[in-house]
Design a protein around this motif. Structure first.
Motif, short mmCIF file in Angstrom:
data_model
loop_
_atom_site.label_atom_id
_atom_site.label_comp_id
_atom_site.label_asym_id
_atom_site.label_seq_id
_atom_site.Cartn_x
_atom_site.Cartn_y
_atom_site.Cartn_z
N GLY A 8 0.84 -1.19 0.00
CA GLY A 8 0.00 0.00 0.00
C GLY A 8 0.87 1.24 0.00
O GLY A 8 2.02 1.20 0.46
N GLN A 9 0.36 2.33 -0.52
CA GLN A 9 1.15 3.55 -0.56
C GLN A 9 0.25 4.77 -0.42
O GLN A 9 -0.95 4.73 -0.71
N SER A 10 0.85 5.86 0.02
CA SER A 10 0.15 7.12 0.16
C SER A 10 1.19 8.24 0.10
O SER A 10 2.40 7.98 0.23
N SER A 11 0.73 9.47 -0.08
CA SER A 11 1.67 10.59 -0.15
C SER A 11 0.98 11.87 0.27
O SER A 11 -0.26 11.96 0.27
N PHE A 12 1.77 12.88 0.59
CA PHE A 12 1.25 14.21 0.91
C PHE A 12 2.34 15.23 0.61
O PHE A 12 3.52 14.88 0.47
N CYS A 13 1.93 16.47 0.50
CA CYS A 13 2.88 17.55 0.22
C CYS A 13 3.02 18.43 1.46
O CYS A 13 2.04 18.72 2.16
N HIS A 14 4.24 18.85 1.71
CA HIS A 14 4.53 19.77 2.81
C HIS A 14 5.47 20.84 2.27
O HIS A 14 6.61 20.55 1.91
N ASP A 15 4.98 22.07 2.21
CA ASP A 15 5.71 23.14 1.54
C ASP A 15 6.01 22.70 0.11
O ASP A 15 5.11 22.41 -0.65
N ALA A 52 1.39 0.97 12.29
CA ALA A 52 1.30 -0.10 11.28
C ALA A 52 1.01 -1.45 11.92
O ALA A 52 0.21 -2.24 11.40
N ARG A 53 1.62 -1.73 13.05
CA ARG A 53 1.48 -3.04 13.70
C ARG A 53 0.06 -3.28 14.21
O ARG A 53 -0.34 -4.43 14.40
N ARG A 54 -0.70 -2.23 14.43
CA ARG A 54 -2.07 -2.41 14.92
C ARG A 54 -2.97 -3.07 13.88
O ARG A 54 -4.04 -3.58 14.23
N GLN A 55 -2.55 -3.09 12.64
CA GLN A 55 -3.42 -3.60 11.58
C GLN A 55 -3.01 -4.98 11.05
O GLN A 55 -3.70 -5.54 10.20
N VAL A 56 -1.90 -5.52 11.52
CA VAL A 56 -1.47 -6.85 11.06
C VAL A 56 -1.02 -7.68 12.26
O VAL A 56 -0.66 -7.13 13.30
N ALA A 135 -0.73 9.42 6.56
CA ALA A 135 -0.30 8.76 5.32
C ALA A 135 0.05 7.30 5.58
O ALA A 135 -0.23 6.42 4.75
N THR A 136 0.63 7.02 6.73
CA THR A 136 0.96 5.63 7.09
C THR A 136 -0.32 4.81 7.24
O THR A 136 -0.39 3.66 6.79
N GLU A 137 -1.34 5.39 7.88
CA GLU A 137 -2.62 4.69 8.03
C GLU A 137 -3.23 4.37 6.67
O GLU A 137 -3.76 3.28 6.45
N LYS A 138 -3.16 5.33 5.74
CA LYS A 138 -3.72 5.11 4.41
C LYS A 138 -2.94 4.02 3.66
O LYS A 138 -3.53 3.17 2.98
#
Length: 291
Positions: A8-15, A52-56, A135-138
């Motif tokens: 799984g992957q996700s991203s966001f922008c900061h500045d 992350a460990r809460r989901q696996v 982003a980690t949750e996504k």
């Protein structure tokens, strides 16, 4: 049911930074998790791993955070003229000491100025913590979804193989029927050919037949196999981590089939038992992918 393989992957922008988070997992007997984050944000590593460990429950889990800077145009290079002049003086002095002609051209100046560009530093960890956790949750949600999709495919395959095992077990049970009576007739025939006139009801003959019948009786193995099949099916319906239990049931089914083959008095029963063991090995390979 879930598999242990996912991404799984996700991203966001900061500045002007683009931060990408990737979550991946592969087979592992227990849960093992690692995170790879930029040095400036290492203080967030434990929080990312915990989220992350809460989901696996099982598998080797890896969280990777990558930061990419937007391409900078010439106006944003922020050259330092003083630093550039200092570099030229030092290079000229270095060349003079070694009797090397030093006549920098426009290309050399451009390369030197670009190398002297002020590098952008990452913002403090606190500024990106919340966005990075989200982003980690996504990314983990995407990983879990893939594990669920593959888990459904694995469950279908395992159910098909259990059905095959049930059919082979029934055939083996039918094949083993009457083996004691058949062996008794063969024993009496061998005695007659050896000119040993013994009454079929002789205690010694009855004892031999009884011993053989007990040794060749596979009813207990058949009963336990069917019980394991039912437990296997029931376990596949669970929403919990079931991989370890499936591994145990697979081991027990294999053990019962080994005993059945060793007790078999007919080649056909043995053949069916060996064929069932081949299916067990295929199940074992698939179960190693189950969370």
């Amino acid at each position: 049911m879930k598999s242990m393989t996912g991404f799984g992957q996700s991203s966001f922008c900061h500045d002007e930074l683009e931060v990408a988070v990737e979550a991946s997992s592969v087979n592992k007997r227990h849960l093992e998790s690692v995170a790879s984050v930029p040095r400036e944000w290492q203080s967030l590593e434990r929080k990312l791993v915990e989220a992350a460990r809460r989901q696996v429950k099982r598998g080797r889990l890896r969280i990777q955070v990558r930061v990419e800077q937007a391409d900078l145009d010439e106006s944003s290079l922020n050259w330092s003229e003083e630093a550039l002049a200092s570099d030229l003086d030092r290079l000229s002095a270095f060349a003079s000491k070694r009797n090397i002609d030093f006549e920098p051209d426009a290309r050399a100046l451009t390369q030197l100025a670009t190398a002297r560009r002020t590098e952008r530093k990452l913002p403090p960890a606190g500024e990106v913590e919340q966005a990075l956790l989200e982003a980690t949750e996504k990314a983990m949600a995407g990983l879990v979804e893939m594990r669920q999709q593959e888990g459904r495919k694995l469950a279908e395959d395992l159910l098909d193989r259990i059905k095959i095992l049930e059919e082979l077990t029934t055939q083996a049970e039918n094949s083993a029927e009457g083996s004691a009576k058949e062996w008794r007739e063969k024993l009496l025939e061998r005695l007659r050919k050896a000119d040993l006139d013994l009454d079929p009801e002789d205690e010694r003959v009855l004892k031999e037949v009884a011993l053989f019948a007990d040794k060749a009786d596979v009813s207990e193995e058949i009963t336990r196999l069917r019980s394991h099949f039912e437990q296997f099916r029931s376990t596949l319906q669970s929403e919990e981590a079931i991989g370890r239990k499936l591994e145990f049931l697979t081991q027990e089914m294999s053990r019962e089939l080994n005993t059945l083959c060793s007790k078999s008095a007919r080649s056909e029963t043995t053949r069916l038992g060996l064929e069932a063991r081949n299916e067990i090995e295929k199940i074992r390979e698939q179960v190693l992918n189950v969370e």
